[in-house]
Design an enzyme around this catalytic site. Sequence first.
Site, mmCIF file in Angstrom:
data_model
loop_
_atom_site.group_PDB
_atom_site.id
_atom_site.type_symbol
_atom_site.label_atom_id
_atom_site.label_comp_id
_atom_site.label_asym_id
_atom_site.label_seq_id
_atom_site.Cartn_x
_atom_site.Cartn_y
_atom_site.Cartn_z
ATOM 1 N N ASP A 175 36.090 79.903 19.927
ATOM 2 C CA ASP A 175 35.289 79.927 20.943
ATOM 3 C C ASP A 175 33.964 80.810 20.612
ATOM 4 O O ASP A 175 33.458 80.946 20.038
ATOM 5 C CB ASP A 175 35.804 81.602 21.353
ATOM 6 N N ASN A 189 43.034 77.396 31.044
ATOM 7 C CA ASN A 189 41.652 77.054 31.333
ATOM 8 C C ASN A 189 41.915 76.272 32.397
ATOM 9 O O ASN A 189 40.371 76.259 33.263
ATOM 10 C CB ASN A 189 41.469 76.476 29.850
HETATM 11 C C1 FPP Z 1 36.089 78.624 24.675
HETATM 12 O O1 FPP Z 1 34.331 79.131 24.489
HETATM 13 C C2 FPP Z 1 36.193 77.411 23.764
HETATM 14 C C3 FPP Z 1 37.407 76.674 25.232
HETATM 15 C C4 FPP Z 1 37.632 76.457 26.472
HETATM 16 C C5 FPP Z 1 36.787 74.820 24.857
HETATM 17 C C6 FPP Z 1 36.695 74.084 23.552
HETATM 18 C C7 FPP Z 1 36.611 73.218 23.252
HETATM 19 C C8 FPP Z 1 35.547 71.780 23.052
HETATM 20 C C9 FPP Z 1 35.083 73.012 21.569
HETATM 21 C C10 FPP Z 1 35.213 71.301 23.010
HETATM 22 C C11 FPP Z 1 36.225 70.205 23.642
HETATM 23 C C12 FPP Z 1 36.962 70.059 21.646
HETATM 24 C C13 FPP Z 1 37.622 69.106 21.008
HETATM 25 C C14 FPP Z 1 38.134 69.156 19.517
HETATM 26 C C15 FPP Z 1 36.949 67.424 21.743
HETATM 27 P P1 FPP Z 1 34.182 79.732 25.833
HETATM 28 O O2 FPP Z 1 33.952 78.324 26.903
HETATM 29 O O3 FPP Z 1 35.372 80.745 26.534
HETATM 30 O O4 FPP Z 1 32.994 80.549 25.501
HETATM 31 P P2 FPP Z 1 32.744 82.489 26.032
HETATM 32 O O5 FPP Z 1 33.896 82.189 26.204
HETATM 33 O O6 FPP Z 1 31.250 82.057 25.341
HETATM 34 O O7 FPP Z 1 32.586 81.770 27.357
#
Ligand code: FPP
Length: 246
Positions: free
Chosen positions: A24, A72
């Site tokens: 996250d 998501n």
């Molecule tokens: C949460 O951060 C992260 C995600 C919803 C996506 C996770 C994906 C990756 C790390 C990239 C792809 C991974 C692989 C293994 C190919 P957020 O966007 O919710 O962050 P925020 O809460 O700060 O907005």
Amino acid sequence: MSTAPLPANPDPAPGPHHVAIIMDGNGRWAKARGLPRVAGHRRGADAARRVVRGAGELGIPVLTLFAFSTENWARPADEVNDLMGLLRQYLRNELEELHRNGARLRVIGNRDGLAADIVCDIAEAERLTRANGRIYVNICVNYGARDEILQATRNLARQVAAGETKAEDIDESRFERELLTAGVPDPDLLIRTSGEQRISNFLLWQCAYAELVFVDALWPDFGKQHLEQAIAEFRRRERRYGGVGG
Ligand code: FPP
């Protein structure tokens, strides 16, 4: 030479044996730098590569990363496309190294909602690495725990209705065989980055006894040293499983 007995090892296999991570903070990482959210996700994918490598070096047998939840899809279409593009790149660019390093890759989640080429890449990655056993790397994509539990319940209800299973024979191990994680041991350590302290519909059944470690670092900044710190915290905890401990 001293003949005193060696001190007994309190736990020959202290674990963790399965580390699950809610990655996250990509969006906040990007926002803090005045960058688009996709830049945070890109750096997040780099962090995932680092952590898979680090987990292998630390001898962690199973690592599970939450890359995309069923919730998501509610994000703007551009961001969903970016995340799917990063998954595509990960599957294509990392496969060789994962295979070379003895990693078995599995993608856990509902594949119905995924693009056909990604489904093909997943099948190829799982086929190529299926005999590897040095580390199991699970990537959760289009995964939601409540959905998984409902699906398992429906499957069992159908089997009972068809006379194939008796309701009284459904115990925990029978139920677990219907989950998407069938055959994967439960996580004993669940890490969430970015300071948020929630489970967010991730492995709800499987994390029943997991130690939860919340880390302030945003996911793009997370590295092997954070993993080591979380493992050290895990090893300081006394795990009692509802009993009274030693
Ligand atoms: C949460 O951060 C992260 C995600 C919803 C996506 C996770 C994906 C990756 C790390 C990239 C792809 C991974 C692989 C293994 C190919 P957020 O966007 O919710 O962050 P925020 O809460 O700060 O907005």
